[in-house]
Design a protein around this motif. Structure first.
Motif, mmCIF file in Angstrom:
data_model
loop_
_atom_site.group_PDB
_atom_site.id
_atom_site.type_symbol
_atom_site.label_atom_id
_atom_site.label_comp_id
_atom_site.label_asym_id
_atom_site.label_seq_id
_atom_site.Cartn_x
_atom_site.Cartn_y
_atom_site.Cartn_z
ATOM 1 N N LEU A 41 -21.127 11.022 70.278
ATOM 2 C CA LEU A 41 -20.041 12.597 69.504
ATOM 3 C C LEU A 41 -18.304 12.441 69.001
ATOM 4 C CD1 LEU A 41 -21.306 15.289 72.042
ATOM 5 C CD2 LEU A 41 -22.565 15.032 70.255
ATOM 6 N N THR A 42 -18.278 11.183 70.364
ATOM 7 C CA THR A 42 -16.638 11.294 69.416
ATOM 8 C C THR A 42 -16.925 10.342 68.050
ATOM 9 O OG1 THR A 42 -16.446 10.722 71.851
ATOM 10 C CG2 THR A 42 -14.546 10.335 70.170
ATOM 11 N N THR A 43 -17.756 9.562 67.777
ATOM 12 C CA THR A 43 -18.042 9.162 66.529
ATOM 13 C C THR A 43 -17.895 10.170 65.195
ATOM 14 O OG1 THR A 43 -18.817 7.565 67.917
ATOM 15 C CG2 THR A 43 -19.652 7.165 65.197
ATOM 16 N N LEU A 44 -18.504 11.182 65.843
ATOM 17 C CA LEU A 44 -18.486 12.328 64.701
ATOM 18 C C LEU A 44 -17.330 12.727 63.740
ATOM 19 C CD1 LEU A 44 -21.201 14.880 66.393
ATOM 20 C CD2 LEU A 44 -21.625 13.418 64.145
ATOM 21 N N ASN A 45 -16.517 12.326 65.055
ATOM 22 C CA ASN A 45 -14.638 12.908 64.307
ATOM 23 C C ASN A 45 -14.575 12.055 63.001
ATOM 24 O OD1 ASN A 45 -11.936 12.803 64.463
ATOM 25 N ND2 ASN A 45 -11.952 10.726 64.848
ATOM 26 N N GLN A 46 -15.508 10.660 62.933
ATOM 27 C CA GLN A 46 -15.076 9.576 61.794
ATOM 28 C C GLN A 46 -16.066 9.987 60.159
ATOM 29 O OE1 GLN A 46 -12.484 7.376 61.681
ATOM 30 N NE2 GLN A 46 -13.247 6.841 59.497
ATOM 31 N N VAL A 47 -17.299 11.142 61.251
ATOM 32 C CA VAL A 47 -18.023 10.606 60.450
ATOM 33 C C VAL A 47 -17.298 11.808 59.292
ATOM 34 C CG1 VAL A 47 -20.135 11.997 60.367
ATOM 35 C CG2 VAL A 47 -20.558 10.059 61.829
ATOM 36 N N MET A 48 -17.016 12.772 60.333
ATOM 37 C CA MET A 48 -16.411 13.746 60.152
ATOM 38 C C MET A 48 -15.467 13.847 58.094
ATOM 39 S SD MET A 48 -18.998 16.507 60.351
ATOM 40 C CE MET A 48 -17.729 17.709 59.610
ATOM 41 N N ILE A 49 -14.185 12.711 58.886
ATOM 42 C CA ILE A 49 -13.048 12.909 58.801
ATOM 43 C C ILE A 49 -14.151 11.910 56.669
ATOM 44 C CG2 ILE A 49 -11.319 11.029 57.763
ATOM 45 C CD1 ILE A 49 -11.146 10.812 61.157
ATOM 46 N N CYS A 50 -15.099 10.935 56.914
ATOM 47 C CA CYS A 50 -15.304 10.514 55.605
ATOM 48 C C CYS A 50 -16.153 11.395 54.956
ATOM 49 C CB CYS A 50 -16.742 9.598 56.029
ATOM 50 S SG CYS A 50 -15.676 7.857 56.092
ATOM 51 N N THR A 51 -16.989 12.502 55.393
ATOM 52 C CA THR A 51 -17.575 13.398 54.678
ATOM 53 C C THR A 51 -16.569 13.966 53.778
ATOM 54 O OG1 THR A 51 -18.953 13.597 56.495
ATOM 55 C CG2 THR A 51 -19.034 15.304 54.635
ATOM 56 N N GLY A 52 -15.706 14.632 55.242
ATOM 57 C CA GLY A 52 -14.228 15.461 53.993
ATOM 58 C C GLY A 52 -13.380 14.854 52.984
ATOM 59 N N VAL A 53 -13.185 13.520 53.273
ATOM 60 C CA VAL A 53 -12.767 12.135 51.885
ATOM 61 C C VAL A 53 -14.085 12.415 50.459
ATOM 62 C CG1 VAL A 53 -12.311 10.169 51.209
ATOM 63 C CG2 VAL A 53 -11.210 10.956 53.665
ATOM 64 N N SER A 54 -15.182 12.950 50.724
ATOM 65 C CA SER A 54 -16.231 12.108 50.088
ATOM 66 C C SER A 54 -16.416 13.644 48.959
ATOM 67 C CB SER A 54 -17.294 11.621 51.119
ATOM 68 O OG SER A 54 -16.814 10.331 51.564
ATOM 69 N N VAL A 55 -16.006 14.017 49.690
ATOM 70 C CA VAL A 55 -16.289 15.739 48.957
ATOM 71 C C VAL A 55 -14.934 15.846 48.392
ATOM 72 C CG1 VAL A 55 -16.671 18.437 49.967
ATOM 73 C CG2 VAL A 55 -18.274 16.684 50.575
ATOM 74 N N ALA A 56 -14.316 15.772 48.779
ATOM 75 C CA ALA A 56 -13.219 16.608 48.383
ATOM 76 C C ALA A 56 -12.789 15.400 46.780
ATOM 77 C CB ALA A 56 -12.000 15.709 48.658
ATOM 78 N N PHE A 57 -13.371 13.737 47.206
ATOM 79 C CA PHE A 57 -13.805 12.983 46.033
ATOM 80 C C PHE A 57 -14.829 14.087 44.836
ATOM 81 C CE2 PHE A 57 -12.449 8.684 47.718
ATOM 82 C CZ PHE A 57 -11.353 9.269 47.954
ATOM 83 N N ILE A 58 -15.771 14.054 44.936
ATOM 84 C CA ILE A 58 -16.607 14.618 44.327
ATOM 85 C C ILE A 58 -16.471 16.089 44.056
ATOM 86 C CG2 ILE A 58 -19.464 15.291 44.541
ATOM 87 C CD1 ILE A 58 -19.839 12.788 46.478
ATOM 88 N N ILE A 59 -16.191 16.961 44.728
ATOM 89 C CA ILE A 59 -15.910 18.244 43.619
ATOM 90 C C ILE A 59 -14.678 18.530 43.163
ATOM 91 C CG2 ILE A 59 -17.657 19.452 45.556
ATOM 92 C CD1 ILE A 59 -15.116 20.128 47.036
ATOM 93 N N GLY A 60 -13.783 17.566 43.166
ATOM 94 C CA GLY A 60 -12.577 17.856 42.910
ATOM 95 C C GLY A 60 -12.569 17.174 41.273
ATOM 96 N N ILE A 61 -14.033 15.940 40.641
ATOM 97 C CA ILE A 61 -13.952 16.586 39.684
ATOM 98 C C ILE A 61 -14.382 17.377 38.882
ATOM 99 C CG2 ILE A 61 -15.791 14.788 37.760
ATOM 100 C CD1 ILE A 61 -16.081 13.199 40.468
#
Length: 471
Positions: free
Chosen positions: A163-183
């Motif tokens: 569950l604590t590792t989900l912190n990093q999963v969601m950080i990576c998800t937030g970065v990746s979504v910003a990269f992709i939809i920012g296009i």
């Protein structure tokens, strides 16, 4: 005869107790973790917000500079000021979370992020942009501490690592979504998408309990038991866990209140060495230089930067999620060692690629080798060194110093992020392959540090971990 009767009664009672024990233990172990899952989901909305802030500047550079007429230097300030806000957030996050609680702190940090996104959305010049970015950075830096700490404090032992590792999963998800939809989204609309996780978090905080350990530390014994019972399920027996937490809190309360200077006392020296050391190796191994300039790295190596960035973004989410499923099975220490070893390999492959390119030897092979090296690097980082230091940090500090210690470790992390992101371009100009050899050496040192200093915390309660490290 009376002694024989008493002996018979004792034996009968013992038999009844032994017959009932498996049933009682089975009943206790089931629990109802749905509230833990809901609570974790709400908390990691703050982690997603962290990622959304970090990933915003990369896809918006051309749009912002062309619409508002910003120079390269002005946009660089806009991008880098996020890190300064995060450092301030790191300094204040622990004391605020200790004073008003984990939930109260997350409300405050959400408000900063909302204000930051709105300032960016309505910006007509550099001042509003920079103020908005600074406010978002403050919230981001504070979330980087409070989200994993809160999750660790509410999670049962067998789920805490994942569950604590989900912190990093969601950080990576937030970065990746910003990269992709920012296009495809304009930069102002992309700023508005950053409001969504804040809204979900603020709404969700009305339905989840405060950290039981924080309530116990504040002396709110009735609220502590209610919160723990809500997290474990109304049919679960919380008596053993509650007693363990209360006993540990009472032991800590006998100690004087700690400030930042007390962290360097002998009793806390090992936990501080572990927590701060992992943050140093996480950042100085090169991650933020590579993450911030990954498009330039691919372009310099002769590979399509857009394709490379999308692969990079998706890969880090998938591998980080895989690491979350392994952390409570494989353990923290094995994942750190595998990760650090992979980082060394990734850096060496990239160094060889840039060496070949610098000497105009096999340039096509050099491009392929650079891509492989960077993808090996981000895969290795995502499986361990990205998430596990935050998990370990949330576990090792006693609750009476957790605010000051966690704030200091988070500050070190953000300071390292700034140093690496600031110096990366200068190092690449000095020597592209030399840069990655330096990072490889630092990651090799991390392997030795993990072997010699970092303990395994899998399967142990927070109280057991902290008692073993800090005594």
């Amino acid at each position: 005869m009376q002694n024989d009767m008493e002996k018979g009664d004792d034996e009968a009672a013992f038999l009844v107790e032994e017959i009932q024990r498996p049933l009682i233990n089975t009943h206790e172990s089931k629990g109802h973790p749905w509230m833990v899952y809901l609570t974790t989901f709400v908390a990691v909305c703050g982690s997603y917000e962290f990622g959304a802030c970090a990933g915003y500047s990369s896809p918006t550079q051309s749009g912002i500079t062309s619409e508002l007429g910003l120079s390269t230097a002005q946009f660089s300030l806009f991008g880098s000021i996020l890190t300064f806000g995060a450092m301030v957030g790191a300094i204040t996050s622990g004391p605020i979370a200790d004073f008003i609680g984990r939930k109260g702190a997350m409300r405050v940090y959400s408000a900063f992020c909302i204000a930051g996104w709105l300032a960016i959305y309505f910006a007509q010049g550099t001042v509003a942009l920079d103020v908005g970015r600074l406010a978002g950075g403050y919230g981001m830096g504070a979330f980087s501490y409070v989200a994993p700490v809160y999750i660790a404090e509410i999670a049962p032992v067998e789920l805490r690592g994942a569950l604590t590792t989900l912190n990093q999963v969601m950080i990576c998800t937030g970065v990746s979504v910003a990269f992709i939809i920012g296009i495809v989204l304009p930069w102002r609309v992309l700023a508005l998408t950053g409001l969504i996780p804040c809204a979900v978090l603020i709404l969700g905080l009305f339905f989840i309990p405060e950290s039981p350990r924080w309530l116990a530390k504040r002396g709110a014994h009735k609220d502590f038991e209610v919160a723990l019972q809500k997290l474990r399920g109304k049919d679960s027996d919380i008596s053993h866990e509650a007693t363990e937490i209360q006993d540990y809190i009472e032991e800590l309360e006998r100690l004087p209140k700690a400030n930042i200077f007390d962290l360097f006392q002998k009793r806390y020296l090992r936990s501080m060495t572990i927590g701060v050391g992992l943050m140093v190796f996480q950042q100085f191994g090169g991650i933020n230089g590579i993450c911030f300039y990954v498009s330039n790295i691919f372009e310099t190596a002769g590979f399509s930067p857009s394709i490379g960035t999308v692969i990079y973004a998706l890969l880090q989410v998938v591998i980080t999620a895989a690491g979350a499923t392994l952390i409570d099975k494989a353990g923290r220490k094995p994942l750190l060692l595998v990760s650090a070893f992979g980082l060394v390999i990734g850096c060496l492959l990239t160094a060889i690629a840039f060496y070949l390119k610098a000497h105009h030897s096999s340039e096509k092979a050099a491009a392929i080798l650079a891509v492989i090296g960077i993808l090996v690097y981000i895969s290795a980082f995502s499986v361990g060194m990205g998430a596990v230091p935050w998990v370990v940090m949330s576990e090792i500090f006693p609750i009476n110093v957790k605010g000051a210690a966690g704030g200091l470790a988070t500050l070190v992390n953000w300071f390292g992020a700034w140093i690496i992101s600031y110096t990366f371009n200068f190092l690449m100009q000095w020597s592209s392959y030399g840069t990655f050899i330096i990072y490889a050496a630092i990651n090799a040192a991390a392997i030795i540090f993990v072997i010699k200093v970092v303990p395994e915390t899998k399967g142990r309660s927070l109280e057991e971990i902290q008692a073993a490290i800090n005594t």
